[in-house]
Design an enzyme around this catalytic site. Sequence first.
Site, mmCIF file in Angstrom:
data_model
loop_
_atom_site.group_PDB
_atom_site.id
_atom_site.type_symbol
_atom_site.label_atom_id
_atom_site.label_comp_id
_atom_site.label_asym_id
_atom_site.label_seq_id
_atom_site.Cartn_x
_atom_site.Cartn_y
_atom_site.Cartn_z
ATOM 1 N N SER A 165 0.832 -1.200 0.000
ATOM 2 C CA SER A 165 0.000 0.000 0.000
ATOM 3 C C SER A 165 0.867 1.252 0.000
ATOM 4 O O SER A 165 1.976 1.267 0.555
ATOM 5 C CB SER A 165 -0.857 -0.019 1.261
ATOM 6 N N LYS A 176 2.051 -3.768 6.692
ATOM 7 C CA LYS A 176 2.415 -3.716 5.264
ATOM 8 C C LYS A 176 3.934 -3.579 5.126
ATOM 9 O O LYS A 176 4.557 -4.247 4.310
ATOM 10 C CB LYS A 176 1.700 -2.558 4.558
ATOM 11 N N TYR A 188 -1.795 -1.219 11.074
ATOM 12 C CA TYR A 188 -2.094 -1.718 9.724
ATOM 13 C C TYR A 188 -0.939 -1.386 8.772
ATOM 14 O O TYR A 188 -0.415 -2.253 8.068
ATOM 15 C CB TYR A 188 -3.406 -1.103 9.202
HETATM 16 C C1 WQD Z 1 -9.464 9.177 1.294
HETATM 17 C C2 WQD Z 1 -9.711 10.648 1.610
HETATM 18 C C3 WQD Z 1 -10.172 11.121 3.918
HETATM 19 C C4 WQD Z 1 -13.946 9.014 4.221
HETATM 20 C C5 WQD Z 1 -6.689 4.203 3.291
HETATM 21 C C6 WQD Z 1 -5.510 3.398 3.729
HETATM 22 C C7 WQD Z 1 -4.806 2.796 2.563
HETATM 23 C C8 WQD Z 1 -5.747 1.985 1.699
HETATM 24 C C9 WQD Z 1 -6.977 2.751 1.380
HETATM 25 C C10 WQD Z 1 -6.897 0.097 2.817
HETATM 26 C C11 WQD Z 1 -9.037 11.128 2.896
HETATM 27 C C12 WQD Z 1 -11.366 11.453 3.055
HETATM 28 C C13 WQD Z 1 -12.772 9.556 3.737
HETATM 29 C C14 WQD Z 1 -15.004 9.885 4.577
HETATM 30 C C15 WQD Z 1 -13.647 11.757 3.913
HETATM 31 N N1 WQD Z 1 -5.900 0.711 2.312
HETATM 32 N N2 WQD Z 1 -12.624 10.900 3.582
HETATM 33 N N3 WQD Z 1 -14.813 11.231 4.402
HETATM 34 O O1 WQD Z 1 -7.084 7.161 4.039
HETATM 35 O O2 WQD Z 1 -6.308 7.657 1.664
HETATM 36 O O3 WQD Z 1 -6.239 5.330 2.529
HETATM 37 O O4 WQD Z 1 -7.539 3.370 2.537
HETATM 38 O O5 WQD Z 1 -7.815 -0.449 2.571
HETATM 39 O O6 WQD Z 1 -3.760 2.021 2.974
HETATM 40 O O7 WQD Z 1 -4.623 4.210 4.454
HETATM 41 O O8 WQD Z 1 -8.413 6.344 2.015
HETATM 42 O O9 WQD Z 1 -10.787 6.359 1.373
HETATM 43 O O10 WQD Z 1 -10.203 6.389 3.827
HETATM 44 O O11 WQD Z 1 -9.774 8.419 2.452
HETATM 45 O O12 WQD Z 1 -13.530 12.979 3.794
HETATM 46 O O13 WQD Z 1 -16.063 9.459 5.044
HETATM 47 O O14 WQD Z 1 -11.116 10.853 1.805
HETATM 48 O O15 WQD Z 1 -10.021 12.058 4.930
HETATM 49 O O16 WQD Z 1 -8.584 12.420 2.705
HETATM 50 P P1 WQD Z 1 -6.961 6.751 2.635
HETATM 51 P P2 WQD Z 1 -9.871 6.820 2.434
#
Ligand code: WQD
Length: 344
Positions: free
Chosen positions: A127, A156, A152
């Site tokens: 990731s 990785k 997590y």
């Molecule tokens: C993306 C953006 C949030 C939800 C994570 C893991 C990564 C991978 C994918 C796991 C961020 C914003 C999110 C919401 C929001 N692995 N957001 N409201 O954090 O980039 O990556 O997931 O499965 O290893 O770290 O992905 O989709 O959670 O968030 O505003 O309800 O969307 O703050 O900026 P992230 P995400």
Amino acid sequence: MKKTVLVSGGAGFIGSHVTVELIQAGYDVVMADNFSNCDRSGYEGVKQITGREDLPLEEVDFCNAAQVHALFAKYPIDAVIHFAAYKAVGESVEKPVMYYKNNLMSFLNVLEAAQEKGGCNVLFSSSATVYGEPDAVPVTEKTPRKPATSPYGNTKQMCEDILRDTVKASGGTVKGILLRYFNPIGAHPSALIGELPRGVPNNLVPYITQTAVGKRPCLNIFGNDYPTPDGTCLRDFIDIVDLAKAHVCAVGRMLEGKMKADCEVFNIGTGRPLSVLELVNAFEKVNGVKLNYKFVPRRAGDVVSIWADPTLANTEMGWKATRSIEETLKSAWEWELHLKNQQQ
Ligand code: WQD
């Protein structure tokens, strides 16, 4: 002769899409899963898309060494793609032992079984989280990893290191590829497989589609005061089918002896940064729906901006993301509507 690929965690979101692409590229696939975080619909969907009613499905707990050894003894496995892992960042902070135990043990069992068989090609699903908050974007494979911000993320990094060490010690019998995914989103264009989060989604796109369909009242956008053009975080959203195809390229590279080192790393992203707000706007536009959303304070642990430099995967593996964000967001919405229709 047809080559056989074992896909651990094959019934999940990424695993099911990868299985489809592998079958369509002519591989024999063994899907293995313990169904701890998904149901059988992924397996059924893959069979429907590919017409492979005989797709082998093995209910295996990868933390159980005996079961993993039996699996490797049963099939002539040429390559294994390891997805079987827990993946919720927040949950990993609350239950670190559970995360370390599951994510490390399952991978160690795969490597041990592979070694005992005299070697194997191992593709590990890593990731972009291993880069932490990068000093510069886009990130290349040479961008240094930062200390992980969650258990997590740490699993990785640790699995990456474990694979590297195993490859090194194997004298060439174990080969490894680490694929570092950015933000995989969307669903298969058939709308027969997609993401099935249990409970409240952690990730952005399932939260968007569930809000649009009325399962959730409102999307919370975490932070609009970041140092980015519109104040929301920047990410590299990669279509799930594009991402799945990268695995076909990587497996082919391993099996056809095209690797330039015994352990290689590739970023799997588009190279195109998109803000959370841009994504929300694009979703509304392409699907003709109005999304109820509001800005709320930043979420702890979020990286401000990260996107890939995918040049290495483009040039070395001959892989490139091709689907537009519009197609991807359309597929995500069609999948949510498919789920809704199923429930009626
Ligand atoms: C993306 C953006 C949030 C939800 C994570 C893991 C990564 C991978 C994918 C796991 C961020 C914003 C999110 C919401 C929001 N692995 N957001 N409201 O954090 O980039 O990556 O997931 O499965 O290893 O770290 O992905 O989709 O959670 O968030 O505003 O309800 O969307 O703050 O900026 P992230 P995400």
